[in-house]
Write a protein that holds these residues in place. Structure first.
Motif, PDB file in Angstrom:
ATOM      1  N   ILE A 186       0.854  -1.195   0.000  1.00 23.09           N
ATOM      2  CA  ILE A 186       0.000   0.000   0.000  1.00 23.09           C
ATOM      3  C   ILE A 186       0.884   1.236   0.000  1.00 23.09           C
ATOM      4  CG2 ILE A 186      -1.739   1.321   1.274  1.00 23.09           C
ATOM      5  CD1 ILE A 186      -2.704  -1.319   2.461  1.00 23.09           C
ATOM      6  N   LEU A 187       0.556   2.173  -0.866  1.00 19.04           N
ATOM      7  CA  LEU A 187       1.183   3.493  -0.833  1.00 19.04           C
ATOM      8  C   LEU A 187       0.094   4.513  -0.558  1.00 19.04           C
ATOM      9  CD1 LEU A 187       3.818   4.968  -3.275  1.00 19.04           C
ATOM     10  CD2 LEU A 187       1.932   6.344  -2.429  1.00 19.04           C
ATOM     11  N   THR A 188       0.196   5.198   0.568  1.00 17.53           N
ATOM     12  CA  THR A 188      -0.792   6.222   0.909  1.00 17.53           C
ATOM     13  C   THR A 188      -0.133   7.601   0.897  1.00 17.53           C
ATOM     14  OG1 THR A 188      -2.484   6.905   2.519  1.00 17.53           O
ATOM     15  CG2 THR A 188      -0.472   5.933   3.423  1.00 17.53           C
ATOM     16  N   ASP A 189      -0.672   8.489   0.074  1.00 10.98           N
ATOM     17  CA  ASP A 189      -0.182   9.858  -0.077  1.00 10.98           C
ATOM     18  C   ASP A 189      -1.096  10.747   0.759  1.00 10.98           C
ATOM     19  OD1 ASP A 189       0.383  12.460  -0.943  1.00 10.98           O
ATOM     20  OD2 ASP A 189       0.837  11.816  -2.980  1.00 10.98           O
ATOM     21  N   ASP A 190      -0.596  11.190   1.913  1.00 10.21           N
ATOM     22  CA  ASP A 190      -1.449  11.854   2.913  1.00 10.21           C
ATOM     23  C   ASP A 190      -1.140  13.341   3.065  1.00 10.21           C
ATOM     24  OD1 ASP A 190      -2.415   9.331   3.234  1.00 10.21           O
ATOM     25  OD2 ASP A 190      -1.646   9.017   5.253  1.00 10.21           O
ATOM     26  N   VAL A 191      -0.792  13.989   1.961  1.00  2.00           N
ATOM     27  CA  VAL A 191      -0.362  15.382   2.016  1.00  2.00           C
ATOM     28  C   VAL A 191      -1.439  16.300   2.595  1.00  2.00           C
ATOM     29  CG1 VAL A 191      -1.049  15.766  -0.380  1.00  2.00           C
ATOM     30  CG2 VAL A 191       0.652  17.267   0.659  1.00  2.00           C
ATOM     31  N   TYR A 192      -2.728  15.959   2.405  1.00  2.00           N
ATOM     32  CA  TYR A 192      -3.808  16.827   2.905  1.00  2.00           C
ATOM     33  C   TYR A 192      -4.294  16.430   4.299  1.00  2.00           C
ATOM     34  CZ  TYR A 192      -3.880  17.874  -2.089  1.00  2.00           C
ATOM     35  OH  TYR A 192      -3.517  18.217  -3.369  1.00  2.00           O
ATOM     36  N   GLY A 193      -3.659  15.433   4.892  1.00  2.00           N
ATOM     37  CA  GLY A 193      -4.139  14.918   6.166  1.00  2.00           C
ATOM     38  C   GLY A 193      -4.157  15.940   7.287  1.00  2.00           C
ATOM     39  N   THR A 194      -3.230  16.890   7.259  1.00  2.00           N
ATOM     40  CA  THR A 194      -3.150  17.877   8.343  1.00  2.00           C
ATOM     41  C   THR A 194      -4.308  18.870   8.320  1.00  2.00           C
ATOM     42  OG1 THR A 194      -1.463  18.828   6.883  1.00  2.00           O
ATOM     43  CG2 THR A 194      -0.714  17.863   8.942  1.00  2.00           C
ATOM     44  N   PHE A 195      -5.116  18.872   7.261  1.00  3.33           N
ATOM     45  CA  PHE A 195      -6.289  19.753   7.221  1.00  3.33           C
ATOM     46  C   PHE A 195      -7.544  19.047   7.723  1.00  3.33           C
ATOM     47  CE2 PHE A 195      -3.385  21.646   4.190  1.00  3.33           C
ATOM     48  CZ  PHE A 195      -3.526  23.008   4.430  1.00  3.33           C
ATOM     49  N   ALA A 196      -7.458  17.737   7.959  1.00  8.78           N
ATOM     50  CA  ALA A 196      -8.627  16.968   8.384  1.00  8.78           C
ATOM     51  C   ALA A 196      -8.765  16.996   9.900  1.00  8.78           C
ATOM     52  CB  ALA A 196      -8.499  15.527   7.897  1.00  8.78           C
ATOM     53  N   ASP A 197      -9.978  16.805  10.359  1.00  5.82           N
ATOM     54  CA  ASP A 197     -10.223  16.681  11.792  1.00  5.82           C
ATOM     55  C   ASP A 197      -9.918  15.249  12.227  1.00  5.82           C
ATOM     56  OD1 ASP A 197     -11.140  19.325  12.028  1.00  5.82           O
ATOM     57  OD2 ASP A 197     -13.174  18.753  11.461  1.00  5.82           O
ATOM     58  N   ASP A 198      -9.117  15.102  13.274  1.00  5.63           N
ATOM     59  CA  ASP A 198      -8.821  13.788  13.861  1.00  5.63           C
ATOM     60  C   ASP A 198      -8.350  12.796  12.800  1.00  5.63           C
ATOM     61  OD1 ASP A 198      -9.729  14.736  16.396  1.00  5.63           O
ATOM     62  OD2 ASP A 198     -11.783  14.379  15.756  1.00  5.63           O
ATOM     63  N   PHE A 199      -7.355  13.197  12.027  1.00  2.00           N
ATOM     64  CA  PHE A 199      -6.891  12.353  10.924  1.00  2.00           C
ATOM     65  C   PHE A 199      -6.036  11.190  11.429  1.00  2.00           C
ATOM     66  CE2 PHE A 199      -3.765  11.252   7.616  1.00  2.00           C
ATOM     67  CZ  PHE A 199      -4.641  10.878   6.608  1.00  2.00           C
ATOM     68  N   THR A 200      -6.287  10.020  10.867  1.00  2.99           N
ATOM     69  CA  THR A 200      -5.445   8.851  11.106  1.00  2.99           C
ATOM     70  C   THR A 200      -5.080   8.255   9.767  1.00  2.99           C
ATOM     71  OG1 THR A 200      -6.556   8.368  13.203  1.00  2.99           O
ATOM     72  CG2 THR A 200      -5.262   6.594  12.221  1.00  2.99           C
ATOM     73  N   SER A 201      -3.798   8.092   9.523  1.00  5.83           N
ATOM     74  CA  SER A 201      -3.318   7.535   8.269  1.00  5.83           C
ATOM     75  C   SER A 201      -3.492   6.023   8.240  1.00  5.83           C
ATOM     76  CB  SER A 201      -1.840   7.882   8.072  1.00  5.83           C
ATOM     77  OG  SER A 201      -1.292   7.184   6.974  1.00  5.83           O
ATOM     78  N   LEU A 202      -3.634   5.488   7.046  1.00  8.78           N
ATOM     79  CA  LEU A 202      -3.632   4.033   6.884  1.00  8.78           C
ATOM     80  C   LEU A 202      -2.307   3.452   7.364  1.00  8.78           C
ATOM     81  CD1 LEU A 202      -5.386   1.713   5.826  1.00  8.78           C
ATOM     82  CD2 LEU A 202      -4.391   2.081   3.567  1.00  8.78           C
ATOM     83  N   PHE A 203      -1.259   4.257   7.339  1.00 14.55           N
ATOM     84  CA  PHE A 203       0.046   3.852   7.854  1.00 14.55           C
ATOM     85  C   PHE A 203      -0.040   3.444   9.324  1.00 14.55           C
ATOM     86  CE2 PHE A 203       4.314   5.170   9.582  1.00 14.55           C
ATOM     87  CZ  PHE A 203       5.068   4.189   8.949  1.00 14.55           C
ATOM     88  N   ALA A 204      -0.948   4.078  10.074  1.00 12.03           N
ATOM     89  CA  ALA A 204      -1.108   3.746  11.489  1.00 12.03           C
ATOM     90  C   ALA A 204      -1.798   2.402  11.673  1.00 12.03           C
ATOM     91  CB  ALA A 204      -1.904   4.843  12.194  1.00 12.03           C
TER      92      ALA A 204
END
Length: 445
Positions: A186-204
């Motif tokens: 899996i490759l997850t590109d999470d560049v916009y994650g810091t704008f989301a509320d309570d963001f959790t990456s698939l990496f976690a």
């Protein structure tokens, strides 16, 4: 000087909160600013990796349980991350011509275009988000990943262009699929994650299987700095698959990397990415420039020291204020209440807006009789703003993607007025063509 308290606070934070040696930190930062040496280690400066790693933990992992450590490779933004990863996966036989990769659609165009290049010749399988379900992936779509012929899944989360994060339910469902498919990359590109509320990456949730790509460009308004990182867990499926390659391929890779290590079979995937980024022979001069790494550290410390998240809340208020101005001029209230909507981008969709304001018959008429790209050309002509397609790149649909991070509020007012004007003209044409009497002013200011 005004910056002095910030820098003093940074040294204190590094020493007291992260437990690092303050003198070593100052030395690394000063040498990095002077740029008087090659990046050493070449993957990332030693303390810089620790500090940026803490930032990644805060923003991408948060409070989610996470066991073990991860490595970082500092790169020239998300652009370089994509380029290097595609190349290294091919060179190391993790992906080969004819393999099937899944793409979470809609997605940033290069993720569609790169696999089709002669360099890779990969087969693409779309995992389609449903626009009518607020751009979430259905379980049925995610179930496509159960097919063992799918070697990898690439996604942008929050998505581009819809700017919606995967729901917690979808993340958990995807994690359950990975338990059945422990070989899935899996490759997850999470560049916009810091704008989301309570963001959790698939990496976690799936650290062994996931490569995380993160860029500082969007959140800090610093696209010109070219700052990004690739993250991989130290216990990962990529290294596992490298060790399981056929003997002939392992011997070939042994020859490829034996100029930089006496134990090439033990070279980690992420360190192979570093070497491949400089065609192996130039590995000794690899790495992101040290002033860029220092800037990355300063951004990270600024965020880490901001315990009330004042900057993050200010960014969210700013983009949502611009969105409100845009829709106020259109005359239609935006949909609210979806916790997964990030609002870095917003979609101006004639189909959805028209259905809400006029009705389904009007929408059918627009889709069948009007040129899909007219919206984009009219906005360019009247508001001086060039928008990208709203339903995914390369799709002909009467919609546009507006970035809420790039313009002044007055510009969004102009866009809103242009959209309203186009709506009124469409309604007038619709009435003439169908004999209906839809009120062109039904969209009230």
């Amino acid at each position: 000087m005004p910056a002095r308290p910030v820098l003093a606070g940074a040294v204190s934070y590094v020493r007291d909160q992260l437990g690092l040696n303050a003198g070593d930190f100052l030395y690394e930062m000063c040498e990095g600013i002077l740029a008087c040496n090659y990046p050493v280690p070449d993957r990332m400066l030693r303390l810089s990796e620790v500090i940026v790693g803490q930032y990644i933990r805060k923003e991408m992992i948060g409070n989610h349980p996470f066991i073990g450590e991860f490595d970082l490779f500092a790169v020239e933004g998300g652009t370089a991350a994509m380029t290097y990863l595609f190349n290294s996966m091919r060179e190391n036989h993790l992906l080969k011509a004819g393999d099937t990769i899944a793409l979470g659609m809609p997605i940033f165009t290069p993720y569609i275009e790169i696999p089709e290049l002669n360099d890779y010749q990969l087969v693409e399988l779309n995992i389609n988000a449903d626009a009518d379900a607020r751009w979430q992936y259905s379980n049925k779509e995610l179930d496509k990943l159960r097919d063992p012929k799918v070697k990898a899944f690439f996604l942008v989360n929050p998505s581009n262009p819809p700017s919606v994060r995967m729901s917690d339910e979808s993340l958990e469902y995807l994690a359950s699929i990975v338990e059945e498919r422990p070989d899935l990359i899996i490759l997850t590109d999470d560049v916009y994650g810091t704008f989301a509320d309570d963001f959790t990456s698939l990496f976690a949730l799936c650290p062994r299987n996931t490569i995380l790509v993160y860029s500082f460009s969007k959140y800090f308004g610093a696209t010109g700095w070219r700052l990004g990182v690739i993250a991989t867990h130290r216990d990962n499926v990529f290294d596992e698959q490298l060790k399981a390659l056929p003997e002939a391929q392992r011997k070939s890779l042994h020859k490829r990397y034996n100029s930089i290590t006496t134990t090439p079979d033990d070279l980690k995937f992420i360190d192979r990415v570093v070497a491949d980024s400089r065609t192996v022979a130039l590995n000794h001069t690899a790495g992101l420039s040290t002033p860029q790494q220092v800037q990355m550290v300063l951004f990270s410390l600024f965020s880490l020291m901001d315990t009330p998240d004042a900057y993050k809340q200010a960014m969210k208020r700013l983009i949502r204020k611009r969105k409100a101005a845009l829709f106020r001029e259109i005359g239609i209230a935006p949909e609210e209440g979806d916790p997964n909507v990030v609002d870095y981008y917003t979609l101006l969709d004639i189909e959805q807006l028209g259905g809400k304001a006029i009705g389904p018959d009007f929408v059918k008429w627009v889709l069948s009789s009007q040129e899909p790209v007219e919206l984009l050309f009219r906005l360019a002509e009247e508001a001086g703003v060039v928008l990208l397609p709203g339903r995914g790149f390369g799709t002909r649909h009467p919609s546009g993607r507006v970035s809420l991070a790039n313009l002044n509020e007055s510009d969004y007012v102009k866009i809103g007025r242009s959209i309203r004007k186009l709506f009124e003209e469409y309604v007038e044409k619709y009435n003439q063509a169908t004999g209906n009497k839809a009120n062109k002013n039904v969209v009230k200011k």
